[in-house]
Enzyme design. Structure first.
Site, PDB file in Angstrom:
ATOM      1  N   ASP A  81       0.840  -1.190   0.000  1.00 52.24           N
ATOM      2  CA  ASP A  81       0.000   0.000   0.000  1.00 52.24           C
ATOM      3  C   ASP A  81       0.883   1.251   0.000  1.00 52.24           C
ATOM      4  O   ASP A  81       2.029   1.221  -0.462  1.00 52.24           O
ATOM      5  CB  ASP A  81      -0.961  -0.031   1.189  1.00 52.24           C
ATOM      6  N   ASP A 158      -5.708   5.333  -5.409  1.00 46.93           N
ATOM      7  CA  ASP A 158      -6.403   6.099  -4.383  1.00 46.93           C
ATOM      8  C   ASP A 158      -6.907   7.453  -4.918  1.00 46.93           C
ATOM      9  O   ASP A 158      -6.848   7.731  -6.119  1.00 46.93           O
ATOM     10  CB  ASP A 158      -5.481   6.280  -3.180  1.00 46.93           C
ATOM     11  N   TRP A 192     -13.508   5.826  -2.689  1.00 43.17           N
ATOM     12  CA  TRP A 192     -14.208   5.966  -1.404  1.00 43.17           C
ATOM     13  C   TRP A 192     -15.729   6.088  -1.543  1.00 43.17           C
ATOM     14  O   TRP A 192     -16.415   6.455  -0.588  1.00 43.17           O
ATOM     15  CB  TRP A 192     -13.695   7.164  -0.596  1.00 43.17           C
ATOM     16  N   ASP A 213     -12.688   4.403   4.541  1.00 45.05           N
ATOM     17  CA  ASP A 213     -11.817   3.347   5.048  1.00 45.05           C
ATOM     18  C   ASP A 213     -12.479   2.561   6.168  1.00 45.05           C
ATOM     19  O   ASP A 213     -13.141   3.127   7.051  1.00 45.05           O
ATOM     20  CB  ASP A 213     -10.511   3.943   5.578  1.00 45.05           C
TER      21      ASP A 213
END
Length: 404
Positions: A81, A158, A192, A213
């Site tokens: 990550d 992301d 998200w 998250d």
């Protein structure tokens, strides 16, 4: 370890049943890479380690997946990550942090591949990653090419520092860039859920985050499951809703809560990415993560995301979740969100079974068939914050499962 061997036999029987039913092969409808026909399985560094990562740690996690047997049952992606990159060189190429990854990412990829595993990496559809490392916005082609040159198999992408540009105008650029590499790289969109990615990401990525998250807390699991549930109709082979990585084994919940977490993620066809330290997992954590009967629900070739079908009790905290499986079977979860144990009833009409159909029932945590057959409904007692995960099978198929 005998339950794992026994459960493996069950998985073989499930596959035999699917073959006997002459099911058609699915076709991916996501990124043009042929990947993700079933949800990906593996491990990711973020939930437990955050930025405290290194090439030694990643290799140790890969070793632990292999020696524990988790790799053999499908956990094959080893995903790095955020925090692996330090800067761009004079030619604009991403450079790995020399302190943490002194041998470079290609060296690490070769080590991971030599173990029979796959390697994933992280970047961002912004100018910086969430931990302020270099992002890939405006560098998509260059970064995709370097990922391919390192033999990367998976990209988590992301959403930080995105300059306010709509995600529909940022994520497709990386999808195009990945396609141009001619290397199949699983594309995990981590937007998200802010702009309802289920509505547009299916033609761009292999999966898309639907929520913020995850946290190692019961309320986080409950909230995320409900959000992810509303997008069930948009998921399918090649393109999956992603309610974020697994927290099983990280210490913030009870065994029953982790079992419920894993059960619902399996039923929802979520990516199964372990987020704990697999070198030091407890026997209870291994028991959950290695349940191949539950995993078979997640990996079912039909690829239909299960969803919430009823709420019961005075506080409506007793829930039934269900979804069809190959071979005319149905996966059913009896999920008790209440603070007390209680009975939960699955009615045939709610779970999608013809009312007069006799069914045999497999308990996937007890690894046994319930006695007899059932018509119309099934009621079971479920402990607080626990979940029963079941498969309902037409009675005429019982010989396929060794039932006399």
């Amino acid at each position: 370890m005998w339950p794992l061997a026994m459960a493996t036999r069950i998985v073989i029987q499930l596959l035999l049943c699917a073959a006997l039913c002459c099911l058609p092969s699915p076709h991916a409808h996501g990124l043009n890479n042929g990947l993700g026909l079933t949800p990906p399985m593996g491990w990711n560094s973020w939930n437990f380690f955050g930025c405290k990562i290194s090439e030694q740690l990643i290799q140790e996690m890969a070793d632990a997946l292999v020696t524990s047997g988790l790799a053999d049952i499908g956990y094959t992606y080893v995903n790095i990550d955020d925090c692996w990159a330090s800067h761009r060189d004079n030619e604009g190429n991403l450079v790995a942090d020399k302190k943490s990854f002194p041998s470079g990412i290609k060296f690490l990829a070769d080590k991971i591949h030599a173990k029979g595993l796959k390697i994933g990496i992280y970047s961002d559809a912004g100018i910086l990653t969430c931990q302020r490392r270099p992002g890939s916005l405006y560098h998509e082609l260059q970064d995709a090419q370097i990922f391919a040159s390192w033999d990367i198999d998976y990209l988590k992408y992301d959403n930080c520092f995105n300059l306010g540009i709509q995600p529909q105008n940022r994520y497709p650029s990386m999808a195009v860039a990945l396609n141009k590499t001619n290397r199949p790289i699983y594309f995990s969109i981590c937007e998200w859920g802010q702009n309802d990615p289920a509505k547009w990401a299916g033609e761009i990525g292999n999966s898309w985050r639907t929520t913020d998250d995850i946290k190692d807390k019961w309320q986080s699991i409950v909230t995320i499951a409900d959000i992810n549930n509303q997008w069930a109709a948009y998921a399918g082979p090649g393109a999956w809703n992603d309610p974020d990585m697994l927290e099983v084994g990280n210490g913030g919940m009870t065994f029953n809560e982790y079992r419920a977490h894993f059960s619902i993620w399996c039923l929802m066809k979520a990516p199964l990415l372990i987020g704990c330290d697999v070198r030091n997992m407890t026997s209870e954590t291994f028991e959950i993560l290695s349940n191949v009967e539950a995993i078979a629900v997640n990996q079912d070739i039909l690829g239909v995301q299960g969803s919430k079908v009823s709420k019961q009790g005075s506080g409506e905290c007793l829930e039934v979740w269900a979804g069809p499986l190959s071979g005319s079977r149905v996966a059913v979860a009896l999920w008790n969100r209440c603070s007390y144990g209680n009975n939960i009833t699955a009615s045939w009409g709610d779970v999608g079974i013809v009312s007069d159909s006799p069914m045999i029932v497999r308990d996937l945590w007890e690894h046994r068939f319930l006695s007899g057959s059932f018509i119309g409904n099934l009621t079971m007692y479920v402990e607080s914050h626990d979940c029963k995960l079941l498969i309902f099978i037409p009675e005429e198929q019982k010989l396929y499962y060794g039932e006399q």
